[in-house]
Design an enzyme around this catalytic site. Structure first.
Site, PDB file in Angstrom:
ATOM      1  N   LYS A  13     -45.180  57.579  46.486  1.00 57.04           N
ATOM      2  CA  LYS A  13     -45.919  58.857  46.408  1.00 57.04           C
ATOM      3  C   LYS A  13     -45.461  59.732  47.552  1.00 57.04           C
ATOM      4  CE  LYS A  13     -49.098  61.637  44.926  1.00 57.04           C
ATOM      5  NZ  LYS A  13     -48.013  62.655  44.822  1.00 57.04           N
ATOM      6  N   GLN A  43     -44.171  58.865  55.220  1.00 58.75           N
ATOM      7  CA  GLN A  43     -45.146  58.906  54.126  1.00 58.75           C
ATOM      8  C   GLN A  43     -45.728  57.512  53.865  1.00 58.75           C
ATOM      9  OE1 GLN A  43     -45.145  62.219  52.374  1.00 58.75           O
ATOM     10  NE2 GLN A  43     -47.175  61.552  51.798  1.00 58.75           N
ATOM     11  N   LYS A  60     -48.441  57.192  56.415  1.00 59.46           N
ATOM     12  CA  LYS A  60     -49.500  58.169  56.147  1.00 59.46           C
ATOM     13  C   LYS A  60     -50.351  57.718  54.965  1.00 59.46           C
ATOM     14  CE  LYS A  60     -47.967  62.372  55.697  1.00 59.46           C
ATOM     15  NZ  LYS A  60     -47.535  63.701  55.198  1.00 59.46           N
ATOM     16  N   LYS A  80     -40.225  60.327  49.048  1.00 64.46           N
ATOM     17  CA  LYS A  80     -40.024  61.770  49.285  1.00 64.46           C
ATOM     18  C   LYS A  80     -38.754  62.168  48.556  1.00 64.46           C
ATOM     19  CE  LYS A  80     -42.010  65.078  51.698  1.00 64.46           C
ATOM     20  NZ  LYS A  80     -43.396  65.201  52.143  1.00 64.46           N
ATOM     21  N   GLY A 131     -45.726  68.580  45.838  1.00 58.88           N
ATOM     22  CA  GLY A 131     -45.075  69.683  46.549  1.00 58.88           C
ATOM     23  C   GLY A 131     -44.820  69.379  48.011  1.00 58.88           C
ATOM     24  N   ASP A 132     -44.026  70.212  48.625  1.00 56.71           N
ATOM     25  CA  ASP A 132     -43.777  70.222  50.068  1.00 56.71           C
ATOM     26  C   ASP A 132     -43.162  71.600  50.336  1.00 56.71           C
ATOM     27  OD1 ASP A 132     -43.777  68.236  52.530  1.00 56.71           O
ATOM     28  OD2 ASP A 132     -41.864  69.266  52.657  1.00 56.71           O
ATOM     29  N   THR A 173     -54.506  69.878  52.551  1.00 56.92           N
ATOM     30  CA  THR A 173     -53.737  69.532  53.754  1.00 56.92           C
ATOM     31  C   THR A 173     -54.211  70.351  54.947  1.00 56.92           C
ATOM     32  OG1 THR A 173     -51.858  69.148  52.288  1.00 56.92           O
ATOM     33  CG2 THR A 173     -51.419  69.160  54.649  1.00 56.92           C
ATOM     34  N   ASN A 229     -48.525  77.041  52.438  1.00 60.36           N
ATOM     35  CA  ASN A 229     -49.724  76.370  51.947  1.00 60.36           C
ATOM     36  C   ASN A 229     -50.573  75.778  53.076  1.00 60.36           C
ATOM     37  OD1 ASN A 229     -50.788  73.422  51.170  1.00 60.36           O
ATOM     38  ND2 ASN A 229     -51.172  74.818  49.495  1.00 60.36           N
TER      39      ASN A 229
HETATM   40  P1  NDP Z   1     -44.508  76.099  52.409  1.00 64.65           P
HETATM   41  O1  NDP Z   1     -43.193  76.169  51.770  1.00 64.65           O
HETATM   42  O2  NDP Z   1     -45.719  76.548  51.672  1.00 64.65           O
HETATM   43  O3  NDP Z   1     -44.476  76.889  53.794  1.00 64.65           O
HETATM   44  C1  NDP Z   1     -43.562  76.547  54.794  1.00 64.65           C
HETATM   45  C2  NDP Z   1     -43.743  77.508  55.936  1.00 64.65           C
HETATM   46  O4  NDP Z   1     -43.011  77.043  57.065  1.00 64.65           O
HETATM   47  C3  NDP Z   1     -43.223  78.903  55.637  1.00 64.65           C
HETATM   48  O5  NDP Z   1     -43.979  79.840  56.361  1.00 64.65           O
HETATM   49  C4  NDP Z   1     -41.778  78.837  56.154  1.00 64.65           C
HETATM   50  O6  NDP Z   1     -41.241  80.072  56.505  1.00 64.65           O
HETATM   51  C5  NDP Z   1     -41.971  77.977  57.393  1.00 64.65           C
HETATM   52  N1  NDP Z   1     -40.743  77.251  57.674  1.00 64.65           N
HETATM   53  C6  NDP Z   1     -40.161  76.291  56.926  1.00 64.65           C
HETATM   54  N2  NDP Z   1     -39.029  75.871  57.495  1.00 64.65           N
HETATM   55  C7  NDP Z   1     -38.898  76.586  58.635  1.00 64.65           C
HETATM   56  C8  NDP Z   1     -37.947  76.594  59.655  1.00 64.65           C
HETATM   57  N3  NDP Z   1     -36.888  75.775  59.634  1.00 64.65           N
HETATM   58  N4  NDP Z   1     -38.135  77.462  60.681  1.00 64.65           N
HETATM   59  C9  NDP Z   1     -39.209  78.289  60.714  1.00 64.65           C
HETATM   60  N5  NDP Z   1     -40.157  78.320  59.754  1.00 64.65           N
HETATM   61  C10 NDP Z   1     -40.004  77.474  58.736  1.00 64.65           C
HETATM   62  O7  NDP Z   1     -44.691  74.569  52.888  1.00 64.65           O
HETATM   63  P2  NDP Z   1     -46.007  73.778  53.256  1.00 64.65           P
HETATM   64  O8  NDP Z   1     -46.990  74.683  53.917  1.00 64.65           O
HETATM   65  O9  NDP Z   1     -46.417  72.993  52.087  1.00 64.65           O
HETATM   66  O10 NDP Z   1     -45.427  72.729  54.331  1.00 64.65           O
HETATM   67  C11 NDP Z   1     -45.431  72.992  55.726  1.00 64.65           C
HETATM   68  C12 NDP Z   1     -45.332  71.684  56.481  1.00 64.65           C
HETATM   69  O11 NDP Z   1     -46.448  70.844  56.124  1.00 64.65           O
HETATM   70  C13 NDP Z   1     -44.089  70.841  56.177  1.00 64.65           C
HETATM   71  O12 NDP Z   1     -43.718  70.144  57.340  1.00 64.65           O
HETATM   72  C14 NDP Z   1     -44.595  69.839  55.141  1.00 64.65           C
HETATM   73  O13 NDP Z   1     -43.824  68.673  55.129  1.00 64.65           O
HETATM   74  C15 NDP Z   1     -45.989  69.576  55.668  1.00 64.65           C
HETATM   75  N6  NDP Z   1     -46.937  69.027  54.713  1.00 64.65           N
HETATM   76  C16 NDP Z   1     -47.218  69.668  53.553  1.00 64.65           C
HETATM   77  C17 NDP Z   1     -48.161  69.139  52.694  1.00 64.65           C
HETATM   78  C18 NDP Z   1     -48.595  69.852  51.470  1.00 64.65           C
HETATM   79  O14 NDP Z   1     -49.536  69.385  50.840  1.00 64.65           O
HETATM   80  N7  NDP Z   1     -47.984  70.967  51.082  1.00 64.65           N
HETATM   81  C19 NDP Z   1     -48.797  67.850  52.964  1.00 64.65           C
HETATM   82  C20 NDP Z   1     -48.484  67.288  54.264  1.00 64.65           C
HETATM   83  C21 NDP Z   1     -47.564  67.867  55.071  1.00 64.65           C
HETATM   84  P3  NDP Z   1     -40.303  80.871  55.451  1.00 64.65           P
HETATM   85  O15 NDP Z   1     -41.260  81.402  54.435  1.00 64.65           O
HETATM   86  O16 NDP Z   1     -39.625  81.913  56.251  1.00 64.65           O
HETATM   87  O17 NDP Z   1     -39.361  79.842  54.910  1.00 64.65           O
HETATM   88  O1  2IT Z   2     -46.015  65.352  53.315  1.00 65.59           O
HETATM   89  C1  2IT Z   2     -46.904  65.193  52.451  1.00 65.59           C
HETATM   90  O2  2IT Z   2     -47.821  64.388  52.608  1.00 65.59           O
HETATM   91  C2  2IT Z   2     -46.834  66.016  51.245  1.00 65.59           C
HETATM   92  N1  2IT Z   2     -45.957  66.857  51.122  1.00 65.59           N
HETATM   93  C3  2IT Z   2     -47.818  65.795  50.132  1.00 65.59           C
HETATM   94  C4  2IT Z   2     -47.431  64.614  49.297  1.00 65.59           C
HETATM   95  C5  2IT Z   2     -48.256  64.398  48.057  1.00 65.59           C
HETATM   96  O3  2IT Z   2     -47.851  63.493  47.321  1.00 65.59           O
HETATM   97  O4  2IT Z   2     -49.256  65.072  47.837  1.00 65.59           O
END
Ligand code: NDP
Ligand code: 2IT
Length: 450
Positions: free
Chosen positions: A94, A115, A118, A130, A169-170, A213, A244
């Site tokens: 997952k 993961q 986690k 992943k 998603g991620d 998250t 997100n």
């Molecule tokens: P999104 O794609 O929704 O948003 C990512 C954000 O981070 C954007 O604002 C993006 O900017 C910025 N970003 C990404 N890469 C870079 C970089 N190299 N330098 C500067 N800014 C950057 O992703 P999420 O919000 O879903 O994910 C954000 C983090 O949270 C990640 O590390 C992800 O692994 C983690 N995460 C997400 C989960 C989820 O449920 N979605 C669960 C657990 C962890 P820009 O728009 O300019 O690219």
């Molecule tokens: O990093 C993470 O935990 C996620 N991107 C969410 C993974 C998931 O299966 O919901």
């Protein structure tokens, strides 16, 4: 064999580096766990004998494949896709899918390894995986994204399934991409099952998966503060990212009476000392999720500062890194400490450099590592899987309560394994690593050598 005859931490890491050349993010993630696990298993022969950590640090499989698609001009484009299935000892693989131009195998292996731990912390039956691609969704039309997602699924469908591996998603993969991916899976296989999470509510999604998250990351901070008779209420907060996780972290900070003053994207950060309130957050959601624009527009609209780089030089009480890996350098960690930060809760995966983490824990900052702090997202994904298996949808209020209970439970398990014997400080990094390791390791012991 005596415990002292086994490899030590340095020899173990030399092996990891030799077998995974150049994969620096993967080395970093393994080292962060190994430091604590080696201490913990020092007098536990069985974990050495069965090479448990060595086995968790060797993914069950890494699938890599070509993804061809046609852009709007009719040109053929070629990307690389991956699915890393790290470990399924406690449940089906997952974990999310990441679409970003700089995605590579090292990044996906680090994420799949993390993961595994986690998902163990959530208490739900999920293994670790992943995947993703070096496809860059920025500037692409909806039709281009759709064609890419369909082509990606044309290969991925062979490797996933509701009881096998359940992606989500991620970075770069949100509601739009999950819709295209699920639609193609259904078309190819003629099966309507919970093979992906983060789905739309019309087709099997779960209430509050979108929020989970970010909300969970703030709940974890609230638990750490409550333990020392404090709370998020009244605190100034730095948040990075604007996707997100960042958006929903800001939303929950506002609910709890805090004030979020920054957000960032790859073009820089905004500093809004008045706070990003509900109306401004609605603007960010529209800007980022629908118009896919840049944060510089926020600065113009609300007349606030926009700077290059990252927000960690601003003085605040709390920090929530919610963008990407290694976005808090060691120097930035020291700046945050010098400016009096009280707590850090990692919404992003591995956002703090290794020595930065040491700086925070040495300074006794309340520091929540990503595998604990951002587990709320995958936890609600696990609950989406349960709802899909039972073919029902639970009430939002019940899911809100479950998320809060799961985050409080993770916090308490970290305290149990991370409390210092000398004072009341909790090393949440150590606590999370050990609590997560025990469950996966004991399941592996039950299976013997497989
Ligand atoms: P999104 O794609 O929704 O948003 C990512 C954000 O981070 C954007 O604002 C993006 O900017 C910025 N970003 C990404 N890469 C870079 C970089 N190299 N330098 C500067 N800014 C950057 O992703 P999420 O919000 O879903 O994910 C954000 C983090 O949270 C990640 O590390 C992800 O692994 C983690 N995460 C997400 C989960 C989820 O449920 N979605 C669960 C657990 C962890 P820009 O728009 O300019 O690219
Ligand atoms: O990093 C993470 O935990 C996620 N991107 C969410 C993974 C998931 O299966 O919901």
């Amino acid at each position: 064999m005596a415990v002292s005859d086994h490899v030590n931490l340095e020899q173990f890491m030399e092996g990891v580096e030799r077998r995974n050349p150049g994969e620096i993010e993967f080395h970093q993630a393994v080292y962060e766990v190994a430091v604590n696990v080696f201490d913990f298993i020092a007098d536990k022969e069985v974990y050495h004998e069965y090479q448990i950590l060595r086995r968790i640090a060797e993914p069950d499989r890494v699938v890599s494949f070509r993804v061809c698609w046609e852009d709007d001009k009719g040109d053929t484009r070629v990307q690389r896709g991956w699915r890393v299935q790290n470990n399924n000892s406690i449940g089906p693989y997952k974990g999310g899918l990441r679409f970003h131009s700089r995605v590579n195998q090292s990044i996906l292996k680090f994420l799949a390894f993390e993961q595994t731990f986690k998902n163990s912390l959530t208490g739900l039956p999920m293994g670790g995986g992943k995947g993703g691609s070096n496809f860059n969704p920025k500037g692409k039309s909806d039709h281009e994204v759709m064609r890419f997602c369909q082509s990606f699924m044309n290969e991925l469908y062979r490797h996933v399934g509701e009881d096998v591996d359940v992606p989500a998603g991620d970075i770069g993969v949100g509601a739009r991409e999950i819709g295209y991916l699920f639609g193609q899976y259904k078309r190819i296989t003629n099966r309507f099952v919970g093979v992906l999470t983060g789905k739309g509510m019309e087709y099997g999604g779960s209430p509050i998966r979108t929020e989970a998250t970010g909300y969970g990351t703030v709940y974890f901070m609230e638990s750490m503060l409550n333990r020392v008779n404090d709370s998020v209420d009244g605190k100034t907060c730095l948040v990075s990212g604007s996707g997100n996780v960042a958006q929903h972290a800001v939303e929950k900070i506002n609910h709890l009476g805090g004030r979020a003053v920054t957000l960032s994207d790859s073009g820089g950060f905004i500093y809004d000392p008045e706070g990003i309130d509900t109306d401004k957050l609605a603007f960010v959601k529209d800007l980022k999720n629908l118009r896919r624009g840049r944060l510089s527009e926020y600065a113009k609209k609300f007349g606030v500062e926009h700077h290059e780089g990252r927000p960690w030089g601003i003085t605040a009480d709390l920090a929530f890194p919610c963008a990407t890996q290694n976005e808090i350098s060691t120097a930035e960690a020291k700046t945050l400490i010098a400016n009096g930060v009280k707590g850090v809760s990692e919404g992003a995966n591995m956002p703090t450099e290794q020595q930065g983490i040491h700086a925070f824990t040495n300074a006794k900052v309340l520091f929540a590592p990503s595998k604990a702090a951002n587990a709320g997202g995958v936890a609600v994904s696990g609950l989406e899987m349960s709802q899909n298996s039972a073919r029902i949808t639970w009430k939002e209020e019940d899911l809100q309560k479950l998320l809060l209970d799961i985050m409080t439970g993770i916090h308490d398990r970290c305290v149990e394994h991370g409390r210092s014997p000398n004072d009341d400080y909790v090393n949440y990094v150590k606590g999370a690593n050990i609590a997560a390791f025990i469950k996966v390791a004991d399941a592996m012991l039950a299976y013997g050598v497989v």
